[in-house]
Scaffold this active site. Structure first.
Site, PDB file in Angstrom:
ATOM      1  N   ASP A  15       0.843  -1.204   0.000  1.00 38.44           N
ATOM      2  CA  ASP A  15       0.000   0.000   0.000  1.00 38.44           C
ATOM      3  C   ASP A  15       0.874   1.249   0.000  1.00 38.44           C
ATOM      4  O   ASP A  15       1.973   1.243   0.561  1.00 38.44           O
ATOM      5  CB  ASP A  15      -0.891  -0.033   1.253  1.00 38.44           C
ATOM      6  N   ASN A  24     -11.050  -2.667  -6.212  1.00 37.18           N
ATOM      7  CA  ASN A  24     -10.177  -1.748  -6.963  1.00 37.18           C
ATOM      8  C   ASN A  24     -10.712  -1.409  -8.364  1.00 37.18           C
ATOM      9  O   ASN A  24     -10.242  -0.467  -9.006  1.00 37.18           O
ATOM     10  CB  ASN A  24      -8.755  -2.303  -7.088  1.00 37.18           C
TER      11      ASN A  24
END
Ligand code: FPP
Length: 261
Positions: free
Chosen positions: A38, A86
Site C-alpha cells: 500500500d 479496486n
C-alpha cells in the site's frame, strides 16, 4: 525451504546501522509471508508525479520482495495486488494496472525460472482483460514444474467472495450427494479456497501505516502475526523485510493456547 547461505550473506552484506542479518534466527524464518502493498499513490503524489508512477515504482519493490523471500528461504510469498473493490478506481488507473501486471509477469519470468519460483494466483482471474489473463495462464503453465518458493499474486481478489464461493462449492457437493453435511469441516472449506494446499500466512506485512485488512485473506489470517510499517510500498526494501521478520521472531505465538515454557 532450502536456502543458499552464501547468496543470502552476499545479498544482505551492506547493512545499515540499525539492522543486519544477525538480527534474525535463520532457523525460524516464517514459512509464509503475505504483504498488503500500500502507498504507491501517496509515494507518487509526494513527488509531484502521476499516481501511475507509484505503481511502476512498486514493481521494483515487488521484485526485491520476491528475491528477498527466496534468499531467506520462505516457502510462500503472497501479495495483494488488486482487490475486487479496486475496479472502482478511475478507468485509466485500472487499465494501467492491468497492463503493468501483464508486462511485469512477462519481464519477470526469467527471474522465476532462475530462482525456481512457482507462480500461483489468488482471485478470479477469468474476469481479467484478455491479454492479462493470457499472460497469467502462460506464467502458470511455465512455472508449474518449479519446486522452489511459491509466489502467490492476489488479483481481482476479495476474501468474502472467496469464502462465499467455497461455501457454494461445498453446498453443491452436499446437494448432489457427493458429501454429507457433517463433512463440511474447516479443512473441507479451506480446501475450496484459492489458497488450497498452501500454509496459512505466519506474518502479514502492511505498508503505509494503514490498520485495515481490506477484505484480504479473512479466513487464512486467523492466527497470523501483523506487522504494519509507515514505509510506503515503493520504498519497502530488503532491510524493511528483515525488520519485519525480526519483529515477528520476537512475538509469542499461542494460537489461542498458552505460551510454552
Ligand atoms: C496500493 O497503492 C497498490 C495497488 C492497488 C497496486 C499494487 C500494485 C503494485 C505494487 C504494482 C506492481 C504489482 C504487480 C503484480 C506487477 P495505492 O494506489 O492504494 O496507494 P495509496 O493508498 O497511496 O493511494
Amino acid at each position: 525451504m532450502r536456502r543458499d547461505e552464501e547468496k543470502l550473506r552476499e545479498y544482505y552484506a551492506d547493512a545499515p546501522d540499525d539492522i543486519s542479518l544477525d538480527a534474525v534466527d535463520l532457523d525460524r524464518v516464517p514459512s509464509h509471508v503475505s504483504i498488503i502493498m500500500d502507498g504507491n499513490g501517496r509515494w507518487a503524489t509526494a513527488r509531484g508525479l502521476d499516481r501511475s508512477r507509484g505503481h511502476v515504482a512498486g514493481v521494483d519493490a515487488l521484485r526485491e520482495a520476491v528475491t528477498t523471500s527466496v534468499r531467506l528461504g520462505l516457502d510462500v510469498l503472497s501479495v495483494y495486488a488488486f482487490s475486487t473493490e479496486n475496479w472502482r478506481r478511475p478507468r485509466r488507473e485500472v487499465e494501467l494496472l492491468m497492463h503493468l501486471f501483464a508486462t511485469t509477469l512477462v519481464n519477470e519470468l526469467p527471474l522465476f525460472h532462475q530462482e525456481n519460483v512457482r507462480l500461483r494466483f489468488l482471485g478470479d482471474i477469468d474476469a481479467l482483460p484478455a491479454r492479462t489473463r493470457k499472460v497469467f495462464q502462460q506464467g502458470l503453465a511455465e512455472t508449474a514444474d518449479h519446486t522452489g518458493m511459491t509466489f502467490a499474486l492476489a488479483v481481482n481478489y476479495g476474501a468474502r467472495a472467496e469464502i462465499a464461493r467455497a461455501a457454494r462449492t461445498l453446498a453443491e457437493r452436499v446437494a448432489s450427494g457427493q458429501m454429507a453435511p457433517a463433512d463440511v469441516t474447516e479443512d473441507a472449506l479451506a480446501g475450496c479456497l484459492y489458497t488450497a494446499g498452501l500454509p496459512d500466512p505466519d506474518l502479514l506485512i502492511r505498508t503505509s501505516g494503514e490498520l485495515r485488512l481490506s477484505n484480504y485473506l479473512l479466513w487464512q489470517l486467523a492466527y497470523t502475526e501483523f506487522y504494519v510499517t509507515d514505509t510506503l510500498w515503493p520504498d519497502f526494501s530488503r532491510w524493511d523485510f528483515l525488520r519485519a521478520v525480526a519483529a515477528f521472531q520476537h512475538r509469542s505465538r499461542r494460537f489461542g493456547g498458552v505460551a510454552s515454557s
